[in-house]
Write an enzyme that holds these catalytic residues in place. Structure first.
Site, short mmCIF file in Angstrom:
data_model
loop_
_atom_site.label_atom_id
_atom_site.label_comp_id
_atom_site.label_asym_id
_atom_site.label_seq_id
_atom_site.Cartn_x
_atom_site.Cartn_y
_atom_site.Cartn_z
CG HIS A 210 40.15 -16.74 -60.67
ND1 HIS A 210 39.85 -17.60 -59.62
CD2 HIS A 210 41.46 -16.96 -60.95
CE1 HIS A 210 40.93 -18.29 -59.30
NE2 HIS A 210 41.93 -17.92 -60.09
CG ASN B 176 46.04 -15.43 -59.39
OD1 ASN B 176 46.12 -14.22 -59.29
ND2 ASN B 176 45.07 -16.12 -58.80
CB CYS C 90 46.73 -31.09 -66.05
SG CYS C 90 45.97 -29.48 -65.94
CG HIS D 223 43.00 -20.97 -63.71
ND1 HIS D 223 44.22 -21.61 -63.69
CD2 HIS D 223 42.88 -20.33 -62.53
CE1 HIS D 223 44.82 -21.38 -62.53
NE2 HIS D 223 44.04 -20.60 -61.81
CG HIS E 114 44.76 -26.16 -67.65
ND1 HIS E 114 44.63 -27.37 -68.31
CD2 HIS E 114 43.95 -25.29 -68.29
CE1 HIS E 114 43.78 -27.24 -69.31
NE2 HIS E 114 43.35 -25.97 -69.32
CB THR F 100 47.01 -23.07 -56.55
OG1 THR F 100 45.70 -22.84 -57.05
CG2 THR F 100 47.34 -22.06 -55.46
CB CYS G 143 43.83 -31.77 -68.49
SG CYS G 143 44.88 -30.67 -69.48
P1 AMP Z 1 44.71 -20.11 -58.81
O1 AMP Z 1 45.00 -20.04 -57.34
O2 AMP Z 1 44.59 -18.76 -59.48
O3 AMP Z 1 45.65 -21.05 -59.52
O4 AMP Z 1 43.23 -20.69 -58.94
C1 AMP Z 1 42.92 -22.05 -58.82
C2 AMP Z 1 41.46 -22.12 -58.44
O5 AMP Z 1 41.00 -23.42 -58.68
C3 AMP Z 1 41.18 -21.81 -56.96
O6 AMP Z 1 40.31 -20.67 -56.86
C4 AMP Z 1 40.53 -23.10 -56.46
O7 AMP Z 1 39.48 -22.85 -55.53
C5 AMP Z 1 40.00 -23.71 -57.74
N1 AMP Z 1 39.85 -25.16 -57.72
C6 AMP Z 1 40.75 -26.09 -57.30
N2 AMP Z 1 40.26 -27.33 -57.48
C7 AMP Z 1 39.03 -27.19 -58.05
C8 AMP Z 1 38.02 -28.10 -58.47
N3 AMP Z 1 38.17 -29.43 -58.35
N4 AMP Z 1 36.88 -27.60 -58.98
C9 AMP Z 1 36.70 -26.27 -59.10
N5 AMP Z 1 37.62 -25.35 -58.73
C10 AMP Z 1 38.77 -25.80 -58.20
ZN ZN Z 2 45.83 -29.05 -68.15
#
Ligand code: AMP
Ligand code: ZN
Length: 114
Positions: free
Chosen positions: A102, A87, A4, A100, A98, A95, A7
């Site tokens: 925003h 989301n 992940c 999260h 895990h 996407t 993680c």
């Molecule tokens: P979601 O589309 O709601 O699942 O949000 C995933 C978010 O993770 C997106 O806004 C990406 O820009 C962000 N993201 C993906 N990889 C990384 C990373 N390595 N560091 C920081 N943010 C990331």
């Molecule tokens: Zn995770």
């Protein structure tokens, strides 16, 4: 082995710009920001989606919102306002699997979202 992405960020195996951290929560700048403040606040425990929150792990969600209150103040957006987005699943375009949250702010945000 845990593959992940978030993680790995929580375990510092992948670098990120951390803005806040405690035993339950880590918050870091989104790599592709949609606003001048775009922070991701995540539980240090792996929870795949909002669908997986339950009585065993909901303390992490409470801790996330305690952290958001602190981070929004530190980022100087507690008075101007901000938006929390989480989301869940395909239709919401989640996407990273895990949980999260925003934290978006420091600009005027449109409503409704797309
Ligand atoms: P979601 O589309 O709601 O699942 O949000 C995933 C978010 O993770 C997106 O806004 C990406 O820009 C962000 N993201 C993906 N990889 C990384 C990373 N390595 N560091 C920081 N943010 C990331
Ligand atoms: Zn995770």
């Amino acid at each position: 082995m845990n593959e992940c992405l978030f993680c790995k960020i929580a375990n510092k195996e992948i670098p990120s710009t951390i803005v806040y951290e405690n035993d339950y929560v880590i918050a870091f700048e989104d790599i592709s920001p949609e606003a001048p403040v775009h922070v991701l606040v995540i539980p240090k425990k792996h929870i795949a989606s909002l669908n997986d929150i339950n009585i065993e792990n909901s303390v992490y969600i409470a801790k996330i919102f305690e952290a958001i209150s602190i981070i929004s103040r530190e980022q100087g957006i507690n008075e101007t306002g901000y938006r929390i987005v989480s989301n869940c699943g395909k239709d919401a375009m989640q996407t990273v699997e895990h949980v999260h949250f925003h934290l978006l702010g420091k600009r005027s945000l449109k409503w409704p979202p797309g």
